[in-house]
Design an enzyme around this catalytic site. Structure first.
Site, PDB file in Angstrom:
ATOM      1  N   LYS A   1       0.832  -1.210   0.000  1.00  0.00           N
ATOM      2  CA  LYS A   1       0.000   0.000   0.000  1.00  0.00           C
ATOM      3  C   LYS A   1       0.864   1.258   0.000  1.00  0.00           C
ATOM      4  O   LYS A   1       0.552   2.233  -0.682  1.00  0.00           O
ATOM      5  CB  LYS A   1      -0.950  -0.042   1.207  1.00  0.00           C
ATOM      6  CG  LYS A   1      -1.997  -1.164   1.064  1.00  0.00           C
ATOM      7  CD  LYS A   1      -2.719  -1.439   2.373  1.00  0.00           C
ATOM      8  CE  LYS A   1      -3.772  -2.533   2.212  1.00  0.00           C
ATOM      9  NZ  LYS A   1      -4.260  -3.055   3.495  1.00  0.00           N
TER      10      LYS A   1
ATOM     11  N   GLY B   1     -13.156  -5.062   4.514  1.00  0.00           N
ATOM     12  CA  GLY B   1     -14.544  -5.472   4.716  1.00  0.00           C
ATOM     13  C   GLY B   1     -15.325  -5.331   3.423  1.00  0.00           C
ATOM     14  O   GLY B   1     -14.971  -4.548   2.537  1.00  0.00           O
TER      15      GLY B   1
END
Ligand code: HSE
Length: 429
Positions: free
Chosen positions: A202, A299
């Site tokens: 990331k 999620g």
């Protein structure tokens, strides 16, 4: 208006969220996109789960997504080689791509962005960093006017969950990891989370966008949280700090620092308050000053929120474009980085030890900003007498200098165990 025809690869957690969100908000999405977002086909190598695909066709053949009846391929299969192959083939065939795959961007970002540009198609990856937090859009657009100085993020929810549970509930590392895995945030291989690889993927993407530089995953210094002890979490607290796993990229005159490691941050800083599985990215620009972008980093629905935002941009036409000619900025080695340190030195409980440690640091030009020496002695085992940890906070220093000073301290006969050191960042807005 002609609908945007979408093919989804994968049918895991995030894909399930995307399929549900496309159905749930269909009308609003069509209005914002200027045309309907039509899910045409879903391809997954494993059989279809009991998910309502809203009339879209299902196939186990991933290659069935390449063709004129699909405008945009949404890659959600994860992994590296097959996913990269799927994305390349889609782009080569003139299909736009949306992906949540941080690993392929970190490794092949330069190639994939060039390919998308050459083909004149969009490549969206908002979901690849910090899930639902719109940090890619913020760097690409909202903060584009700035010369970015620092990006520092809590970008791995699993590590943040573990450190929070250890600090707040006194949970053991393994127990906290099991709890995080049960929440469905963890990578298939937990080493990607706890050894910092996911955060390094990331950070590679964040640094590329923030500094308009090439994707240099292999240059990111990467350290995970597996060596953090409850003792260090306690001392950090006593000194007014929290330990967070940070991904940091900083512009310096010598080059770019790109490092992922556990970090002490002041208790009153905003990043210290980011708990559990939440993510946050701090961006400091020359015009805007400090900004903080906070939200759910993983999620089904938060990640779907990011994927679908890219689909809207593509439906509107050509918005997902990036500057050309990324510069191969020099990434500094960790020895060249500069920061403050927390150091814990297990030492014999004898007169003059602290003074000798301080003198050694002083000879290296390292200034001490704070210290704790517990009066309570700890028995270290047969034969080695009683010892106390000396805990020191230093001012900023080059890593190389710190390493040689600590090597010298480690050789002192009064030092009875391995020295622990953790970097410190102040990051106050
Ligand atoms: N394993 C990742 C995390 C998931 O814990 O944040 C999101 O990339």
């Amino acid at each position: 208006m002609e609908p945007l025809k979408i093919g989804v690869a994968g049918l895991g957690t995030v894909a399930g969220g995307v399929v549900a969100l496309l159905q749930r908000n269909a009308e609003t999405l069509a209005r914002k996109a200027g045309r309907p977002l039509a899910l045409v086909r879903v391809a997954s190598r494993s059989p279809k789960r009991g998910i309502d695909l809203g009339g879209a066709a299902f196939t186990t053949d991933l290659d069935a997504l390449h063709g004129p009846d699909i405008d945009v391929v949404v890659e959600l299969i994860g992994g590296e080689q097959r996913a990269a192959q799927l994305v390349r083939r889609a782009l080569q065939g003139g299909q736009a791509v949306v992906t949540a795959n941080k690993a392929i961007l970190a490794r092949y970002g330069d190639e994939l962005l060039s390919l998308a540009r050459a083909q004149g198609v969009g490549l969206g990856f908002e979901a690849a960093v910090a899930g639902g937090v719109p940090i890619i859009g913020a760097l690409r657009q909202g903060l584009a006017a700035n010369r970015v100085l620092t990006v520092a993020g809590i970008v791995n929810g699993t590590s943040n969950y573990i450190l929070t549970a250890m600090a707040e509930q006194g949970a053991a590392f393994a127990e906290a990891l099991a709890q995080a895995q049960a929440q469905g945030f963890a990578e298939a291989d937990p080493a990607y989370d706890v050894e910092g690889i996911d955060a390094a993927h990331k950070l590679t993407i964040l640094a590329a966008l923030a500094f308009d530089m090439s994707f240099q995953f292999d240059k990111v210094y990467t350290e995970g949280i597996s060596r953090i002890t409850e003792e260090d979490l306690d001392y950090a607290k006593e000194l007014g700090y929290r330990i967070k796993h940070l991904a940091i990229a900083r512009r310096t005159e010598q080059g770019v620092e790109a490092r992922v490691h556990p970090t002490l941050v002041p208790q009153r800083s905003l990043l210290a308050g980011v708990g559990g599985v939440m993510n946050a990215v701090w961006v400091e620009g020359d015009a805007v000053g400090a900004t903080l972008h906070y939200g759910a980093g993983a999620g089904a629905m938060p990640t779907a929120s990011a994927v679908v935002s890219d689909l809207i941009a593509i439906a509107r036409g050509g918005a997902l474009d990036y500057p050309v000619g990324r510069r191969p900025h020099k990434v500094l080695s960790i020895e060249q980085a500069t920061c403050a340190y927390y150091v814990r030195i297990p030492s014999l409980d004898a007169p003059g030890v602290f003074a000798e440690v301080a003198a050694t640091l002083g000879r290296h030009g390292i200034s001490i900003e704070g210290a704790i020496q517990r009066h309570r002695a700890v028995r270290s085992g047969a034969g080695s007498g009683s010892w106390v940890p000396i805990v020191i906070l230093t001012a900023s220093v080059r890593e190389q200098t710190m390493t040689s000073a600590l090597a010298q301290v480690q050789r002192m006969p009064q030092v009875v165990g391995g020295i622990a050191s953790i970097r410190v960042e102040h990051l106050m807005g």
